[in-house]
Motif scaffolding. Structure first.
Motif, PDB file in Angstrom:
ATOM      1  N   PHE A 119      -3.714 -12.456  12.750  1.00  0.00           N
ATOM      2  CA  PHE A 119      -2.902 -12.154  11.790  1.00  0.00           C
ATOM      3  C   PHE A 119      -3.417 -10.876  10.961  1.00  0.00           C
ATOM      4  O   PHE A 119      -2.765 -10.439  10.175  1.00  0.00           O
ATOM      5  CB  PHE A 119      -2.864 -13.189  10.741  1.00  0.00           C
ATOM      6  CG  PHE A 119      -2.192 -14.638  11.277  1.00  0.00           C
ATOM      7  CD1 PHE A 119      -0.634 -14.711  11.160  1.00  0.00           C
ATOM      8  CD2 PHE A 119      -2.996 -15.688  12.009  1.00  0.00           C
ATOM      9  CE1 PHE A 119      -0.119 -15.673  11.861  1.00  0.00           C
ATOM     10  CE2 PHE A 119      -2.076 -16.765  12.103  1.00  0.00           C
ATOM     11  CZ  PHE A 119      -0.883 -16.819  12.141  1.00  0.00           C
ATOM     12  N   PHE A 120      -4.595 -10.437  11.568  1.00  0.00           N
ATOM     13  CA  PHE A 120      -5.168  -9.254  10.666  1.00  0.00           C
ATOM     14  C   PHE A 120      -5.462  -8.169  11.988  1.00  0.00           C
ATOM     15  O   PHE A 120      -6.556  -7.775  11.969  1.00  0.00           O
ATOM     16  CB  PHE A 120      -6.482  -9.546  10.087  1.00  0.00           C
ATOM     17  CG  PHE A 120      -6.305 -10.462   8.976  1.00  0.00           C
ATOM     18  CD1 PHE A 120      -6.045 -10.163   7.705  1.00  0.00           C
ATOM     19  CD2 PHE A 120      -6.267 -11.842   9.090  1.00  0.00           C
ATOM     20  CE1 PHE A 120      -5.659 -10.706   6.477  1.00  0.00           C
ATOM     21  CE2 PHE A 120      -5.910 -12.869   7.904  1.00  0.00           C
ATOM     22  CZ  PHE A 120      -5.601 -12.137   6.625  1.00  0.00           C
ATOM     23  N   PRO A 121      -4.580  -7.592  12.618  1.00  0.00           N
ATOM     24  CA  PRO A 121      -4.590  -6.710  13.343  1.00  0.00           C
ATOM     25  C   PRO A 121      -4.880  -5.140  12.510  1.00  0.00           C
ATOM     26  O   PRO A 121      -4.552  -5.256  11.488  1.00  0.00           O
ATOM     27  CB  PRO A 121      -3.581  -6.491  14.216  1.00  0.00           C
ATOM     28  CG  PRO A 121      -2.340  -6.974  13.373  1.00  0.00           C
ATOM     29  CD  PRO A 121      -2.980  -8.076  12.531  1.00  0.00           C
ATOM     30  N   PRO A 122      -5.232  -4.266  13.287  1.00  0.00           N
ATOM     31  CA  PRO A 122      -5.505  -2.826  12.853  1.00  0.00           C
ATOM     32  C   PRO A 122      -4.502  -2.298  11.796  1.00  0.00           C
ATOM     33  O   PRO A 122      -4.565  -1.674  10.722  1.00  0.00           O
ATOM     34  CB  PRO A 122      -5.770  -1.718  13.658  1.00  0.00           C
ATOM     35  CG  PRO A 122      -6.347  -2.732  14.923  1.00  0.00           C
ATOM     36  CD  PRO A 122      -5.547  -4.077  14.835  1.00  0.00           C
ATOM     37  N   VAL A 123      -3.128  -2.745  12.215  1.00  0.00           N
ATOM     38  CA  VAL A 123      -1.967  -2.391  11.419  1.00  0.00           C
ATOM     39  C   VAL A 123      -2.069  -3.042   9.896  1.00  0.00           C
ATOM     40  O   VAL A 123      -1.648  -2.327   9.249  1.00  0.00           O
ATOM     41  CB  VAL A 123      -0.542  -2.559  12.131  1.00  0.00           C
ATOM     42  CG1 VAL A 123      -0.314  -3.956  12.317  1.00  0.00           C
ATOM     43  CG2 VAL A 123       0.451  -1.664  11.209  1.00  0.00           C
ATOM     44  N   VAL A 124      -2.376  -4.165  10.011  1.00  0.00           N
ATOM     45  CA  VAL A 124      -2.516  -5.091   8.569  1.00  0.00           C
ATOM     46  C   VAL A 124      -4.019  -4.530   7.961  1.00  0.00           C
ATOM     47  O   VAL A 124      -3.771  -4.028   6.884  1.00  0.00           O
ATOM     48  CB  VAL A 124      -2.695  -6.392   8.850  1.00  0.00           C
ATOM     49  CG1 VAL A 124      -2.861  -7.207   7.502  1.00  0.00           C
ATOM     50  CG2 VAL A 124      -1.200  -7.029   9.588  1.00  0.00           C
ATOM     51  N   THR A 125      -5.139  -4.600   8.435  1.00  0.00           N
ATOM     52  CA  THR A 125      -6.271  -4.262   7.842  1.00  0.00           C
ATOM     53  C   THR A 125      -6.174  -2.817   7.536  1.00  0.00           C
ATOM     54  O   THR A 125      -6.986  -2.395   6.507  1.00  0.00           O
ATOM     55  CB  THR A 125      -7.483  -4.514   8.769  1.00  0.00           C
ATOM     56  OG1 THR A 125      -7.574  -3.933  10.195  1.00  0.00           O
ATOM     57  CG2 THR A 125      -7.780  -5.929   8.881  1.00  0.00           C
ATOM     58  N   GLY A 126      -5.632  -1.762   8.620  1.00  0.00           N
ATOM     59  CA  GLY A 126      -5.689  -0.421   7.914  1.00  0.00           C
ATOM     60  C   GLY A 126      -4.726   0.004   6.706  1.00  0.00           C
ATOM     61  O   GLY A 126      -5.263   0.527   5.926  1.00  0.00           O
ATOM     62  N   SER A 127      -3.561  -0.868   6.850  1.00  0.00           N
ATOM     63  CA  SER A 127      -2.613  -0.761   5.509  1.00  0.00           C
ATOM     64  C   SER A 127      -3.603  -1.205   4.381  1.00  0.00           C
ATOM     65  O   SER A 127      -3.430  -0.594   3.387  1.00  0.00           O
ATOM     66  CB  SER A 127      -1.699  -1.457   5.895  1.00  0.00           C
ATOM     67  OG  SER A 127      -0.902  -1.009   7.042  1.00  0.00           O
ATOM     68  N   VAL A 128      -4.185  -2.204   4.373  1.00  0.00           N
ATOM     69  CA  VAL A 128      -5.084  -3.042   3.168  1.00  0.00           C
ATOM     70  C   VAL A 128      -5.991  -1.943   2.914  1.00  0.00           C
ATOM     71  O   VAL A 128      -6.046  -1.759   1.546  1.00  0.00           O
ATOM     72  CB  VAL A 128      -5.516  -4.287   3.364  1.00  0.00           C
ATOM     73  CG1 VAL A 128      -6.360  -4.631   2.545  1.00  0.00           C
ATOM     74  CG2 VAL A 128      -4.370  -5.472   4.016  1.00  0.00           C
ATOM     75  N   VAL A 129      -6.880  -1.625   3.723  1.00  0.00           N
ATOM     76  CA  VAL A 129      -7.859  -0.638   3.341  1.00  0.00           C
ATOM     77  C   VAL A 129      -7.409   0.769   2.668  1.00  0.00           C
ATOM     78  O   VAL A 129      -7.691   1.256   1.778  1.00  0.00           O
ATOM     79  CB  VAL A 129      -8.963  -0.328   4.389  1.00  0.00           C
ATOM     80  CG1 VAL A 129      -9.749   0.954   4.163  1.00  0.00           C
ATOM     81  CG2 VAL A 129      -9.492  -1.495   4.903  1.00  0.00           C
ATOM     82  N   THR A 130      -6.346   1.191   3.330  1.00  0.00           N
ATOM     83  CA  THR A 130      -5.678   2.299   2.506  1.00  0.00           C
ATOM     84  C   THR A 130      -5.078   2.037   1.312  1.00  0.00           C
ATOM     85  O   THR A 130      -5.188   2.764   0.384  1.00  0.00           O
ATOM     86  CB  THR A 130      -4.266   2.778   3.644  1.00  0.00           C
ATOM     87  OG1 THR A 130      -4.814   3.119   5.026  1.00  0.00           O
ATOM     88  CG2 THR A 130      -3.804   4.166   3.074  1.00  0.00           C
ATOM     89  N   ILE A 131      -4.350   1.145   1.180  1.00  0.00           N
ATOM     90  CA  ILE A 131      -3.857   0.804  -0.186  1.00  0.00           C
ATOM     91  C   ILE A 131      -4.974   0.595  -1.173  1.00  0.00           C
ATOM     92  O   ILE A 131      -5.120   1.243  -2.604  1.00  0.00           O
ATOM     93  CB  ILE A 131      -3.177  -0.744  -0.316  1.00  0.00           C
ATOM     94  CG1 ILE A 131      -1.981  -0.591   0.547  1.00  0.00           C
ATOM     95  CG2 ILE A 131      -2.547  -1.121  -1.560  1.00  0.00           C
ATOM     96  CD1 ILE A 131      -1.433  -1.722   0.885  1.00  0.00           C
ATOM     97  N   ILE A 132      -6.196  -0.137  -0.858  1.00  0.00           N
ATOM     98  CA  ILE A 132      -7.218  -0.173  -1.467  1.00  0.00           C
ATOM     99  C   ILE A 132      -7.906   1.152  -2.074  1.00  0.00           C
ATOM    100  O   ILE A 132      -8.216   1.449  -3.225  1.00  0.00           O
ATOM    101  CB  ILE A 132      -8.443  -1.165  -1.099  1.00  0.00           C
ATOM    102  CG1 ILE A 132      -7.924  -2.774  -0.974  1.00  0.00           C
ATOM    103  CG2 ILE A 132      -9.635  -0.923  -1.894  1.00  0.00           C
ATOM    104  CD1 ILE A 132      -8.657  -3.491  -0.406  1.00  0.00           C
ATOM    105  N   GLY A 133      -8.106   1.987  -1.297  1.00  0.00           N
ATOM    106  CA  GLY A 133      -8.359   3.173  -1.248  1.00  0.00           C
ATOM    107  C   GLY A 133      -7.799   4.375  -2.202  1.00  0.00           C
ATOM    108  O   GLY A 133      -8.148   4.982  -3.145  1.00  0.00           O
ATOM    109  N   VAL A 134      -6.491   4.220  -2.119  1.00  0.00           N
ATOM    110  CA  VAL A 134      -5.347   5.054  -2.940  1.00  0.00           C
ATOM    111  C   VAL A 134      -5.375   4.197  -4.254  1.00  0.00           C
ATOM    112  O   VAL A 134      -5.632   5.124  -5.196  1.00  0.00           O
ATOM    113  CB  VAL A 134      -4.084   4.931  -2.213  1.00  0.00           C
ATOM    114  CG1 VAL A 134      -2.924   5.396  -3.432  1.00  0.00           C
ATOM    115  CG2 VAL A 134      -3.900   5.636  -1.093  1.00  0.00           C
ATOM    116  N   THR A 135      -5.636   3.252  -4.511  1.00  0.00           N
ATOM    117  CA  THR A 135      -5.531   2.747  -5.912  1.00  0.00           C
ATOM    118  C   THR A 135      -6.898   2.992  -6.533  1.00  0.00           C
ATOM    119  O   THR A 135      -6.908   2.851  -7.647  1.00  0.00           O
ATOM    120  CB  THR A 135      -5.154   1.173  -5.927  1.00  0.00           C
ATOM    121  OG1 THR A 135      -6.428   0.373  -5.057  1.00  0.00           O
ATOM    122  CG2 THR A 135      -4.050   0.887  -5.379  1.00  0.00           C
ATOM    123  N   LEU A 136      -7.852   3.239  -5.843  1.00  0.00           N
ATOM    124  CA  LEU A 136      -8.944   3.520  -6.400  1.00  0.00           C
ATOM    125  C   LEU A 136      -9.064   5.138  -6.965  1.00  0.00           C
ATOM    126  O   LEU A 136      -9.951   5.481  -7.886  1.00  0.00           O
ATOM    127  CB  LEU A 136     -10.482   3.178  -5.537  1.00  0.00           C
ATOM    128  CG  LEU A 136     -10.593   1.876  -5.408  1.00  0.00           C
ATOM    129  CD1 LEU A 136     -11.693   1.868  -4.300  1.00  0.00           C
ATOM    130  CD2 LEU A 136     -11.326   1.201  -6.544  1.00  0.00           C
TER     131      LEU A 136
END
Length: 436
Positions: A119-136
């Motif tokens: 349920f957490f392939p790179p398309v999911v984890t990569g999107s989550v990490v990108t969102i977190i980075g952008v919001t920081l």
């Protein structure tokens, strides 16, 4: 004796490689939540100590926990944005309630997480990490100006210090190699602070008032409180951290020529869960494997667990000496902001790097839609948090936080595009990344 001295030297090198990452997180979170200097000093000290405890829990291996590889643990940067958001909206006690529950959750699912990874392939984890980075990034920019509500916000001196620190880090990263390159953030903070001293912008009060030695105690910031939205947020952070740790476990397994079994993975996840739980109890942070130390293992060629035990022991010892922790609290906010921009930008870059693996896959158009909607939702809700105010409170648990909203969007769309029966017949490169 020579071997002990060599191991100690290598242990110090590992400590320095992760020290900037270890102290930056409590400094960033503490500054964002406007903690007084004594509480900030405690936060840095307890974080250093718990990094050592978490590292030793993971390096040792018994029947219940510990992957038994030479790994170093520290607070995950994935947790920074969520912790700041939770602290500002629900209070600091809610941060630790959420961390405690997420730690227990990781311990409970550690035996079956191998099955949940799909349920957490790179398309999911990569999107989550990108969102977190952008919001920081806005947090970094605010600090570059001097911090929220600063009287001299945006002053020439603050701008010069922020961009001077950033430039120093960039040049060091570009023109240095090996170990110096791996500690460029730490050296940038030192250079920026020295320049600040000459500009009269450093206050040594916190260092002078800090005790030489202290005892840690649980629930320093008060009794934890438990709110659904923060709990879901920190569980998602923990799941992403486990996926990242899985990659590090396999990378180190390759370095030390050891095949990592499913049983050992479960013990590794369980050790991480225990570390997160202890982080919540002692009011520090959730912990995960530090990838920068993997590079150091490759660079030095030394694969002994004894070196990492020494590193863990030194971290624990430093955690009992708040005088050393207080040194880091004198760093001016603008200097911190310059370093934060580079570090948070690297979080975004890491997310993009993870997504690049699936952007060229056979189903890249499907993955592009997952990325577009999840990152768009995450960033949009972060910028306009009152979008879903009219929805029932139960639904707002999933929509009031940009990281949760974006993550849930990515998980649901990944199931829709990549996991439904109609897709089973084709080769799915997004899930094979983790299964291989």
């Amino acid at each position: 004796m020579n071997n002990t001295l060599k191991n100690t030297t290598l242990g110090i090198q590992h400590l320095l490689a992760m020290y900037a990452g270890a102290v930056m997180i409590p400094l960033i979170v503490g500054a964002s939540l406007e903690l007084p200097s004594d509480q900030l000093t405690y936060l840095v000290a307890i974080d250093i100590l718990m990094c050592g405890v978490a590292t030793i829990l993971q390096v040792m291996s018994n029947r219940f926990f510990g992957i038994g590889l030479p790994v170093v643990l520290g607070c995950t940067f994935t947790a920074v944005g969520p912790m700041i958001g939770i602290g500002k909206e629900y209070g600091i006690s809610s941060i630790y309630g959420a961390i405690i529950v997420s730690g227990i959750f990781v311990i409970v699912i550690s035996g079956v997480f191998g099955q949940l990874v799909k349920f957490f392939p790179p398309v999911v984890t990569g999107s989550v990490v990108t969102i977190i980075g952008v919001t920081l990034i806005p947090v970094a920019i605010t600090n570059m100006g001097g911090g929220q509500g600063a009287e001299d916000f945006g002053s020439t001196s603050n701008i010069l210090l922020a961009f001077g620190t950033l430039l120093f880090i960039v040049l060091l990263y570009r023109f240095s190699t090996g170990f110096v390159k791996s500690v460029c953030i730490l050296l940038g903070l030192v250079a920026g602070t020295v320049a600040s001293i000459f500009m009269g912008k450093v206050d040594f009060t916190a260092f002078k008032e800090a005790n030489l030695f202290h005892m840690v105690h649980p629930f320093y910031f008060g009794t934890p409180t438990f709110d659904w939205s923060p709990i879901i947020t920190m569980i998602l952070v923990a799941m992403v951290s486990l996926v990242e740790s899985t990659g590090v476990y396999f990378a180190i397994g390759d370095i030390v020529d050891k095949k990592v079994s499913k049983k050992e993975l479960s013990k590794g996840y369980r050790a991480e869960g225990i570390a997160v739980l202890l982080g919540g109890i002692f009011n520090s942070f959730p912990y995960t494997t530090f990838s920068q130390n993997v590079g150091l293992l490759q660079m030095s060629g030394v694969k002994s667990k004894n070196v990492i035990y020494i590193t863990g022991g030194m971290l624990i010892a430093l955690g009992f000496i708040p005088k050393i922790a207080a040194i880091t609290t004198i760093i001016p906010v603008s200097v911190l902001g310059g370093a934060m921009l580079a570090m948070f930008g690297m979080v975004v870059a890491q997310g993009i790097k993870m997504l690049s693996k699936v952007a060229t896959a056979t189903d890249s158009q499907d993955n592009a839609m997952i990325m577009a909607c999840s990152i768009g939702m995450g960033l949009g809700v972060s910028v306009v948090p009152n979008l879903f105010d009219s929805l029932p409170s139960g639904v707002q648990i999933l929509t009031s936080n940009g990281i949760v909203a974006g993550s849930m969007t990515a998980i649901v769309l990944n199931i829709l595009f990549n996991m439904l029966p109609s897709k089973r017949g084709k080769v799915n490169l997004t899930t094979s990344e983790h299964e291989g």
